[in-house]
Design a protein around this motif. Structure first.
Motif, mmCIF file in Angstrom:
data_model
loop_
_atom_site.group_PDB
_atom_site.id
_atom_site.type_symbol
_atom_site.label_atom_id
_atom_site.label_comp_id
_atom_site.label_asym_id
_atom_site.label_seq_id
_atom_site.Cartn_x
_atom_site.Cartn_y
_atom_site.Cartn_z
ATOM 1 N N SER A 130 0.832 -1.200 0.000
ATOM 2 C CA SER A 130 0.000 0.000 0.000
ATOM 3 C C SER A 130 0.870 1.255 0.000
ATOM 4 N N SER A 131 0.467 2.229 -0.798
ATOM 5 C CA SER A 131 1.222 3.487 -0.843
ATOM 6 C C SER A 131 1.208 4.187 0.516
ATOM 7 N N LEU A 132 0.174 3.947 1.299
ATOM 8 C CA LEU A 132 0.092 4.578 2.614
ATOM 9 C C LEU A 132 1.225 4.098 3.526
ATOM 10 N N LEU A 133 1.575 2.820 3.426
ATOM 11 C CA LEU A 133 2.691 2.297 4.219
ATOM 12 C C LEU A 133 3.995 3.000 3.858
ATOM 13 N N ARG A 134 4.212 3.204 2.566
ATOM 14 C CA ARG A 134 5.436 3.882 2.128
ATOM 15 C C ARG A 134 5.465 5.326 2.615
ATOM 16 N N ARG A 135 4.308 5.990 2.602
ATOM 17 C CA ARG A 135 4.251 7.377 3.072
ATOM 18 C C ARG A 135 4.546 7.468 4.564
ATOM 19 N N ILE A 136 4.067 6.492 5.325
ATOM 20 C CA ILE A 136 4.338 6.486 6.770
ATOM 21 C C ILE A 136 5.819 6.228 7.025
ATOM 22 N N GLU A 137 6.402 5.308 6.264
ATOM 23 C CA GLU A 137 7.843 5.021 6.409
ATOM 24 C C GLU A 137 8.685 6.260 6.126
ATOM 25 N N ARG A 138 8.256 7.061 5.149
ATOM 26 C CA ARG A 138 9.010 8.261 4.773
ATOM 27 C C ARG A 138 8.675 9.466 5.663
ATOM 28 N N GLY A 139 7.723 9.296 6.580
ATOM 29 C CA GLY A 139 7.339 10.389 7.461
ATOM 30 C C GLY A 139 6.410 11.404 6.814
ATOM 31 N N GLU A 140 5.811 11.046 5.670
ATOM 32 C CA GLU A 140 4.904 11.957 4.979
ATOM 33 C C GLU A 140 3.481 11.895 5.533
ATOM 34 N N ALA A 141 3.193 10.862 6.286
ATOM 35 C CA ALA A 141 1.887 10.712 6.945
ATOM 36 C C ALA A 141 2.104 9.932 8.227
ATOM 37 N N LYS A 142 1.162 10.026 9.138
ATOM 38 C CA LYS A 142 1.240 9.248 10.374
ATOM 39 C C LYS A 142 -0.149 8.723 10.728
ATOM 40 N N PRO A 143 -0.227 7.615 11.477
ATOM 41 C CA PRO A 143 -1.523 7.007 11.792
ATOM 42 C C PRO A 143 -2.516 7.995 12.395
#
Length: 331
Positions: A130-143
């Motif tokens: 999921s692209s959301l997982l990659r964004r969280i890994e990069r710090g671009e989004a958080k839960p």
């Protein structure tokens, strides 16, 4: 009109609706590249019929759309009236107004009948990749942005997450809810209604596909404001190109094609260069699909259409058989 659909304009849209026809093609696109070298046989007709099926289901639920009907023999017909699968659909047209150099201020001045410049995404689960997982890994989004304490691969969500990305830029980028509202030109009330709308659409798609053993993992819709500023669902909806479905744990969506291409040298160049000026020319031509994958994906679209719509438009194996054959080829 785009890499996978063509548009015939019968009446230009203004502040009042226009009239047009979508021609669904057998072309496909991945990674924002544009038209790929192969054609997927019957893809266009399958997507057209599935989209019509879902537009009519949305209408039954009181959700407005721009859909007017399917075109068969030069006449506009409802889904149940057509004899065969067609690839042409008549729709009301709205204005598509592109921001200039990232300036979305024009959307605050428009009265109505325009495409909201967002892709509105729902997520019922967080599958691997999921692209959301990659964004969280990069710090671009958080839960916490989505009211959750954690987001991890394999999660099934109690309530869908609503997410946003740009629609009218060269390369789509994800947006926070405040950013999405800011560029959309929507009022506070309209933006809240937009989020409620995507959840309702999600529920209808989930209900329909679950009847044939499919799980609705995530998907996207496009929305416009009509000439009276009512939200309407536009473009295409509920197809394997707009949604990620699974069947017995196997992906049933365009993601299958992305997974194949991620193993190629060409994709390495896409990852390196995407977003730079002239990146499509720089990465060169994608390799063609192997024949067994091309035919398997074609059968996937055919079987999906037959089973989800409940009408046997195509001579294709059952979805379960298609999935089993593709598993052997791809895994």
């Amino acid at each position: 009109m785009g890499s996978v659909k063509d548009l015939v304009v019968l009446k230009e849209p203004s502040e009042k609706p226009g009239l047009g026809r979508f021609i669904f093609s057998n072309r496909y696109s991945v990674f924002d590249y544009g038209e790929m070298p192969d054609k997927i046989e019957d893809k266009g007709r399958a997507l057209c019929m599935v989209t019509a099926h879902f537009f009519e289901k949305l209408e039954e639920a009181g959700i407005a759309t721009h859909y007017l009907g399917l075109v068969e023999g030069g006449k506009v017909r409802r889904f149940d009236e057509v004899e065969n699968a067609v690839n042409e659909m008549e729709v009301k047209l709205v204005r598509v107004i592109k921001p200039k150099n990232g300036d979305y201020s024009i959307f605050k001045t428009l009265k109505g009948n325009f495409l909201v410049p967002l892709e509105i995404i729902y997520r019922n689960s967080i599958p691997e990749g999921s692209s959301l997982l990659r964004r969280i890994e990069r710090g671009e989004a958080k839960p916490e942005d989505f009211g959750l304490t954690k987001i991890e691969a394999g999660m099934r969500l109690e309530r869908p997450i609503v997410d946003f990305s740009t629609k009218l830029e060269d390369v789509d980028r994800y947006l926070s809810h405040p950013e999405a509202k800011e560029i959309s030109g929507l009022s506070d009330g309209e933006f809240e209604a937009l989020k409620e709308l995507v959840v309702k659409v999600d529920e209808i798609i989930t209900r329909e596909v679950s009847k044939v053993g499919l799980i609705n993992e995530d998907g996207k819709i496009e929305v416009a404001l009509d000439d009276e500023r009512n939200l309407i669902v536009v473009d295409a909806v509920g197809t394997p190109d707009e949604c990620r479905f699974s069947f017995d744990g196997f992906e049933v969506s365009k993601e299958l094609l992305r997974k194949y291409y991620r193993k190629t040298e060409w994709y390495g160049k896409v990852r390196e260069l995407k977003g730079q000026e002239g990146w499509r020319e720089a990465v060169g031509s994608p390799p063609p699909l192997p024949a067994e994958i091309r035919e398997g994906v074609s059968n996937l679209y055919r079987a999906f259409c037959n089973e989800v719509t409940g009408r046997k438009f195509f001579d294709a194996p059952k979805l379960k058989e298609v999935v089993s054959q593709l598993k052997e080829v791809l895994e």
